[in-house]
Scaffold this active site. Structure first.
Site, PDB file in Angstrom:
ATOM      1  N   GLU A 126       7.706  -1.616  -4.411  1.00  0.00           N
ATOM      2  CA  GLU A 126       7.274  -2.982  -4.686  1.00  0.00           C
ATOM      3  C   GLU A 126       5.938  -3.046  -5.428  1.00  0.00           C
ATOM      4  O   GLU A 126       5.747  -3.857  -6.322  1.00  0.00           O
ATOM      5  CB  GLU A 126       7.176  -3.777  -3.370  1.00  0.00           C
ATOM      6  CG  GLU A 126       8.538  -4.045  -2.750  1.00  0.00           C
ATOM      7  CD  GLU A 126       8.436  -4.846  -1.468  1.00  0.00           C
ATOM      8  OE1 GLU A 126       7.683  -5.831  -1.437  1.00  0.00           O
ATOM      9  OE2 GLU A 126       9.110  -4.468  -0.484  1.00  0.00           O
ATOM     10  N   ASP A 128       9.800  -2.036   0.579  1.00  0.00           N
ATOM     11  CA  ASP A 128       9.235  -1.915   1.926  1.00  0.00           C
ATOM     12  C   ASP A 128      10.323  -1.889   3.007  1.00  0.00           C
ATOM     13  O   ASP A 128      11.368  -2.517   2.877  1.00  0.00           O
ATOM     14  CB  ASP A 128       8.275  -3.072   2.214  1.00  0.00           C
ATOM     15  CG  ASP A 128       7.029  -2.985   1.351  1.00  0.00           C
ATOM     16  OD1 ASP A 128       6.841  -1.959   0.669  1.00  0.00           O
ATOM     17  OD2 ASP A 128       6.255  -3.958   1.347  1.00  0.00           O
ATOM     18  N   ASP A 158      11.087  -3.410   5.604  1.00  0.00           N
ATOM     19  CA  ASP A 158      11.123  -4.586   6.472  1.00  0.00           C
ATOM     20  C   ASP A 158      12.160  -5.569   5.929  1.00  0.00           C
ATOM     21  O   ASP A 158      12.873  -5.260   4.979  1.00  0.00           O
ATOM     22  CB  ASP A 158       9.735  -5.230   6.591  1.00  0.00           C
ATOM     23  CG  ASP A 158       9.134  -5.574   5.237  1.00  0.00           C
ATOM     24  OD1 ASP A 158       9.887  -5.738   4.258  1.00  0.00           O
ATOM     25  OD2 ASP A 158       7.895  -5.683   5.146  1.00  0.00           O
ATOM     26  N   GLU A 174      12.083  -8.428   4.220  1.00  0.00           N
ATOM     27  CA  GLU A 174      11.984  -8.828   2.814  1.00  0.00           C
ATOM     28  C   GLU A 174      12.288  -7.652   1.894  1.00  0.00           C
ATOM     29  O   GLU A 174      12.918  -7.816   0.855  1.00  0.00           O
ATOM     30  CB  GLU A 174      10.594  -9.392   2.520  1.00  0.00           C
ATOM     31  CG  GLU A 174      10.263 -10.690   3.247  1.00  0.00           C
ATOM     32  CD  GLU A 174      11.187 -11.850   2.874  1.00  0.00           C
ATOM     33  OE1 GLU A 174      11.559 -11.974   1.696  1.00  0.00           O
ATOM     34  OE2 GLU A 174      11.532 -12.629   3.782  1.00  0.00           O
ATOM     35  N   TYR A 217      -2.572   0.144   2.090  1.00  0.00           N
ATOM     36  CA  TYR A 217      -2.073  -1.188   1.798  1.00  0.00           C
ATOM     37  C   TYR A 217      -2.651  -2.251   2.739  1.00  0.00           C
ATOM     38  O   TYR A 217      -2.753  -2.023   3.948  1.00  0.00           O
ATOM     39  CB  TYR A 217      -0.549  -1.173   1.910  1.00  0.00           C
ATOM     40  CG  TYR A 217       0.077  -2.383   1.297  1.00  0.00           C
ATOM     41  CD1 TYR A 217      -0.151  -2.682  -0.035  1.00  0.00           C
ATOM     42  CD2 TYR A 217       0.889  -3.223   2.041  1.00  0.00           C
ATOM     43  CE1 TYR A 217       0.409  -3.798  -0.603  1.00  0.00           C
ATOM     44  CE2 TYR A 217       1.460  -4.330   1.481  1.00  0.00           C
ATOM     45  CZ  TYR A 217       1.209  -4.614   0.153  1.00  0.00           C
ATOM     46  OH  TYR A 217       1.761  -5.722  -0.400  1.00  0.00           O
ATOM     47  N   ARG A 252      -1.652  -5.460   3.359  1.00  0.00           N
ATOM     48  CA  ARG A 252      -0.818  -6.473   4.027  1.00  0.00           C
ATOM     49  C   ARG A 252       0.068  -5.782   5.048  1.00  0.00           C
ATOM     50  O   ARG A 252       1.136  -5.279   4.722  1.00  0.00           O
ATOM     51  CB  ARG A 252       0.010  -7.232   2.985  1.00  0.00           C
ATOM     52  CG  ARG A 252      -0.848  -8.108   2.080  1.00  0.00           C
ATOM     53  CD  ARG A 252      -0.030  -8.970   1.157  1.00  0.00           C
ATOM     54  NE  ARG A 252       0.220  -8.288  -0.104  1.00  0.00           N
ATOM     55  CZ  ARG A 252      -0.505  -8.467  -1.227  1.00  0.00           C
ATOM     56  NH1 ARG A 252      -1.510  -9.296  -1.222  1.00  0.00           N
ATOM     57  NH2 ARG A 252      -0.211  -7.819  -2.319  1.00  0.00           N
ATOM     58  N   HIS A 287       4.175  -0.764   7.210  1.00  0.00           N
ATOM     59  CA  HIS A 287       3.036  -0.054   6.623  1.00  0.00           C
ATOM     60  C   HIS A 287       2.116   0.438   7.726  1.00  0.00           C
ATOM     61  O   HIS A 287       2.155  -0.046   8.839  1.00  0.00           O
ATOM     62  CB  HIS A 287       2.228  -0.981   5.715  1.00  0.00           C
ATOM     63  CG  HIS A 287       3.051  -1.696   4.703  1.00  0.00           C
ATOM     64  ND1 HIS A 287       3.370  -1.148   3.497  1.00  0.00           N
ATOM     65  CD2 HIS A 287       3.644  -2.914   4.732  1.00  0.00           C
ATOM     66  CE1 HIS A 287       4.120  -1.995   2.807  1.00  0.00           C
ATOM     67  NE2 HIS A 287       4.307  -3.075   3.540  1.00  0.00           N
TER      68      HIS A 287
END
Length: 721
Positions: A33, A106, A108, A110, A323, A325, A368
Site C-alpha cells: 500500500e 496490509d 487487515d 481494508e 509505520y 498508523r 503493523h
DNA sequence: CAGTGAGCGAGCTTCCGCTTGACTT
C-alpha cells in the site's frame, strides 16, 4: 553519529531469497500500500522481485452518487477512484510483464479488500500471471521472506466484512447528509463515526454547562524548625476530613490553632514501583504529543509521516520510524534484540532479565508493529542536525517511549509527615526517586514523579512552630471539555474510527463548523448542537457510540462466515430508510434557526442586517438580498484606538484566528484574545476572554493600563460560538 | 514568549478508511 553497520533492517547488505527453481528467471510483482514500504521491502527481496505501491484504495464507490443498487441486494457499484486511474494502469502494465503477482496489502480488513479489488482489476488485463495473496505483520527481512515463500489466497469472508462496512457507512452517510441539507443547511454531513464523535463532544458540553462550581477552602501553613521552613496542608480537623465551605470557617480554625504547639506525630514511608508504558500506537502517540508537545492530532500525523518516509542523512534517505498508523504495541524480534543490546551496552543495570511483553488490545487488527524508531542507535540527539524542531521532538518521544518500554521499572519513595497542632493535623509529603530505571532515557517524557522532590528531615516528637497561614479559596472544577488527546482516547476506547481516521475525524468536525477549537478544547457550536440534537432525536441508535460496537460484532460474524453481508445490511437498511423518509416528511425545518435578524442597519439600504452562517463562520448580510448584496463581518467590539469595528480575522499562514480593526491598515489595533460583548465597568473599554489552566476562562479588560478581571461562572455567559 | 493583517460568504454538497502527492483557485 553511530552509522548503522549491519542492522537487520537497513538492508545495506542485500539479502536475497533463493528463488524456487520454477521461478528462476521469472519476474514477480509485489504490490503493497505504501511507497515507503515498497522501497524497504524491495531491498529485502531478490532481483526477480519488483515492489510497487497502490497508495491505498484504487477502487471504491463513486463519490457523486449512492452507488449501491438497493433493488439488487445492495450490489455496490465499484469504480476506479478519481485520480487513481494512472496508478492502476501502471500496475496493470507491470502485472502483464510479470509471471506472478503477490498482493501484499496490509494484513487487515481494508487491506484484504484492496487485494481483492486489485486481483479483479489485474486479472482482467493479464490472464497469464498467477495472482496470489501474501501477508505479514512487520517489515523485517525474515517476515517478508517468509511471507513470499508461502503465498495464499484472498480471504473472501474478510472482503465481505469490508464490503458490509463500506456499504453501511455509505448508506448512513448518504442518507443522513441530504436530510441535513434539506432541514438545516447545504453542505452539512453526518455519518456513523463523525456524528458519534460530535455527540460525545455535545454530551460533554452539557455536563460542563450544568455543572455548578462550589466554593471550598484549603489551609496551608509554614512550619519552622531551626532554620528550615516547609509548607504543610491541613488534612484533618477534629479527627475528620476538613470541610471548609467559606472564609469564616477557615478563619475560625486559624484562630483556634494560633499559638498552639505543633508536634510531629507520624512519619510514613511508602515505596512505589513505576512501570514503563508500552511503545506507541497511533492513538497513544497523538495523546502524548498533544499533552506533552501541544500538537494537534493532524500535526502529529503529518510530522510522523515525514519521519516515516525518511529524511536525508549524509546523502541517503532513511526512514526513522516504523509505520505510524497502527493499533498494536507489538514489536518485531529484531527490534527487541536491538533495543536489548542497546540497553545492555548503555544501561546494563537496567536491562530486565527477560523481554517485557505488552498485551495487544482486543480490538486491534494488529497489521503493523507499534510505532518505534527503526534504529535504536539513532539517538534523538544524533538526529538534531537533520530534523526540524518539531520532527526532533516527536522523534524524541517515540524513541524514549520505545527504549524505556524494555527497561527496568523505576522506584519512588514517598515520605509523609503528620504534624498535630491543636485539633488539626497538617501533612507534608515529598517523593524521591530511589531507582531511576527507565527514567534514565526519559528527557522529554520525564514526568512529575521524576522531578526530585525534597522533604524535611524530621522525627516523631519534634516540636515545630507555625510561621504563617495560607488560607486559599477554590471552586470545584467541572468536567473538562474534550481535547484532541481525550477525544481520540475515547474514540479508541469505544472502537470508533481507526488509526488512519482519528485526525481526520477532528478535522471534519472543525471544517463543518460543528466544533471550534479554543485553547485546545473542542467546543460545539450552535450548529453542532443543533445537528446533534436533531440526530439524537431522529436516529438515536445510529449516533450512539454503541452502534459501532454492534456493527463490529456483526462484521466479525461475517468474517467468520456465520452471517452473510447481505443479511446484515438488509436487516439494518429497511427500518433505517423508513425512518429517513418519515423524518424527511415530518421534521420541521431548522433553516431559520441559524439566521437571526439583528437591529444593525445596512449601511447601503438601511434595511436590517441578518446574521447568517457561511463557510467561514457567521457573517452579516442584508435582509433585502438579493436586491442588496451587502455583507460584512460581525462587529465584536469598538476599537479603542479609532472607534472602528473589531472583527475576527484569520492569519495568512495557519489560519489562526485573531481580532483586528476594520480600519486596517490606517488603524493597526490587534489582539488575539476574543472580545466579549461587554465593556469594562472600570474604564469602559471592551473586555476579552482569557484562559489559563488554573482559572479556566475569565474576563479581562483589553486596556493594558486597566487591571480589571472577572470570572465567567457566575452568570454563565459562555463564549458565543 | 511574541507575533499575528485579505476578503469572502448566498445551489449540487455528503459517508469511512486506505494512501500520498499536487500544479493554480
Amino acid at each position: 553519529m553511530a552509522r548503522k553497520t549491519d542492522s537487520a533492517e537497513t538492508g545495506t547488505k542485500k539479502k536475497t531469497v533463493k528463488p524456487k527453481p520454477a521461478l528462476k528467471d521469472k519476474k514477480v510483482l509485489v504490490i503493497v500500500e505504501s511507497p515507503a514500504k515498497a522501497k524497504t521491502i524491495e531491498k529485502y527481496l531478490g532481483s526477480i522481485y519488483t515492489v510497487k505501491a497502490s497508495m491505498g484504495h484504487l477502487i471504491d464507490l463513486p463519490k457523486s452518487r449512492l452507488g449501491i443498487d438497493i433493488d439488487h441486494d445492495f450490489e455496490p457499484e465499484y469504480i476506479t477512484v478519481r485520480g487513481r486511474a494512472k496508478i492502476l494502469k501502471e500496475l496493470q502494465g507491470d502485472a502483464k510483464k510479470a509471471d506472478m503477482v503477490l498482493l501484499a496489502s496490509d494484513n487487515d480488513r481494508e487491506g484484504e479488500a484492496i487485494a481483492w479489488h486489485l486481483q479483479n482489476a489485474l486479472a482482467a488485463k493479464s490472464k497469464q500471471a498467477l495472482i496470489q495473496r501474501i501477508s505479514f505483520n512487520e517489515i523485517t527481512p525474515a517476515a517478508i521472506q517468509d511471507a513470499v515463500a508461502r503465498p495464499g489466497v484472498i480471504d473472501e469472508a474478510k472482503v465481505n466484512a469490508q464490503k458490509a462496512r463500506r456499504v453501511l457507512d455509505r448508506l448512513v452517510g448518504y442518507n443522513l447528509s441530504p436530510l441535513l441539507w434539506k432541514k438545516v443547511k447545504n453542505g452539512l454531513s453526518a455519518g456513523r463515526v463523525q456524528s458519534a464523535a460530535l455527540k460525545l463532544i455535545c454530551d460533554r458540553e452539557k455536563e460542563v454547562e450544568s455543572f455548578i462550581p462550589e466554593e471550598y477552602w484549603t489551609l496551608e501553613a509554614d512550619f519552622k524548625v531551626g532554620r528550615t521552613v516547609f509548607t504543610a496542608q491541613l488534612i484533618s480537623w477534629k479527627a475528620a476530613k476538613p470541610d471548609l465551605k467559606n472564609e469564616a470557617e477557615v478563619k475560625a480554625i486559624i484562630a483556634l490553632i494560633t499559638g498552639k504547639d505543633s508536634v510531629v506525630i507520624d512519619i510514613r514511608e511508602t515505596e512505589k514501583t513505576l512501570r514503563p508504558k508500552p511503545p506507541f500506537t497511533t492513538s497513544q502517540l497523538q495523546q502524548t504529543a498533544a499533552n506533552r508537545l501541544g500538537f494537534t492530532s493532524k500535526k502529529t500525523m503529518q510530522t510522523a509521516q515525514r519521519l516515516y518516509e525518511g529524511i536525508n542523512i549524509e546523502s541517503s534517505r532513511i526512514g526513522l520510524i516504523t509505520y505510524m498508523r497502527t493499533d498494536s504495541v507489538r514489536i518485531s524480534q529484531v527490534a527487541l534484540d536491538d533495543v536489548r543490546a542497546w540497553i545492555e551496552k548503555n544501561y546494563p543495570t537496567d536491562l530486565p532479565e527477560k523481554p517485557i511483553l505488552y498485551a495487544v488490545g482486543k480490538k486491534a487488527q494488529d497489521a503493523h508493529e507499534a510505532i518505534r524508531p527503526t534504529y535504536v542507535n539513532y539517538k534523538p540527539d544524533d538526529m538534531k542536525p537533520y530534523l526540524s524542531r518539531d520532527e526532533l521532538r516527536l522523534y524524541t518521544i517515540i524513541w524514549e517511549r520505545f527504549v524505556a518500554s524494555q527497561m527496568n521499572p523505576a522506584k519512588t519513595k514517598t515520605v509523609s509527615t503528620d504534624i498535630q497542632t491543636g485539633d488539626g493535623i497538617f501533612r507534608v509529603s515529598g517523593t524521591k526517586i530511589i531507582e531511576k530505571g527507565f527514567y534514565k532515557v526519559m528527557k522529554l517524557l520525564a514526568s512529575k514523579e521524576e522531578k526530585q522532590d525534597s522533604y524535611p528531615v524530621l522525627k516523631i516528637g519534634d516540636s515545630l512552630k507555625i510561621d504563617k497561614f495560607y488560607p486559599e479559596q477554590h471552586f470545584t472544577q467541572g468536567p473538562a471539555r474534550y481535547s484532541d488527546a481525550s477525544i481520540v482516547k475515547t474514540l479508541e476506547e469505544k472502537g470508533i474510527g481507526r488509526p488512519s481516521t482519528y485526525a481526520p475525524i477532528i478535522s471534519v468536525l472543525l471544517d463543518r463548523y460543528y466544533v471550534t477549537r479554543s485553547n485546545k478544547q473542542l467546543i460545539p457550536t450552535l450548529l453542532g448542537k443543533l445537528i446533534c440534537d436533531m440526530l439524537v432525536e431522529s436516529f438515536p441508535y445510529v449516533v450512539n457510540s454503541d452502534f459501532t460496537a454492534a456493527m463490529e460484532s456483526k462484521l466479525d460474524a461475517v468474517e467468520e462466515s456465520q452471517l452473510s453481508w447481505h443479511n446484515m445490511i438488509r436487516e439494518f437498511y429497511s427500518p433505517f430508510k423508513e425512518r429517513v423518509d418519515e423524518v424527511g416528511k415530518t421534521l420541521e425545518s431548522f433553516k431559520g434557526a441559524l439566521e437571526e435578524v439583528t437591529n444593525i442597519p445596512c449601511e447601503k439600504c438601511g434595511k436590517p442586517l441578518v446574521k447568517k452562517m457561511g463557510r467561514f463562520g457567521f457573517f452579516l448580510a442584508c435582509s433585502a438580498f438579493p436586491e442588496c448584496r451587502n455583507t460584512k463581518s460581525i462587529p465584536l467590539a469598538k476599537c479603542p484606538h479609532c472607534g472602528g469595528d473589531i472583527i475576527s480575522r484569520k492569519t495568512k499562514g495557519r489560519g489562526k484566528e485573531f481580532y483586528g480593526c476594520t480600519n486596517y491598515p490606517s488603524c493597526d489595533f490587534i489582539t488575539h484574545f476574543k472580545p466579549i460583548n461587554q465593556n469594562c465597568p472600570k474604564c469602559g473599554q471592551f473586555m476579552v476572554e482569557k484562559y489559563d489552566k488554573k482559572n479556566g476562562f475569565y474576563k479581562s479588560c483589553i486596556n493594558p493600563d486597566c487591571d480589571y478581571l472577572h470570572s465567567f461562572d457566575s452568570d454563565r455567559e459562555k463564549p458565543e460560538v
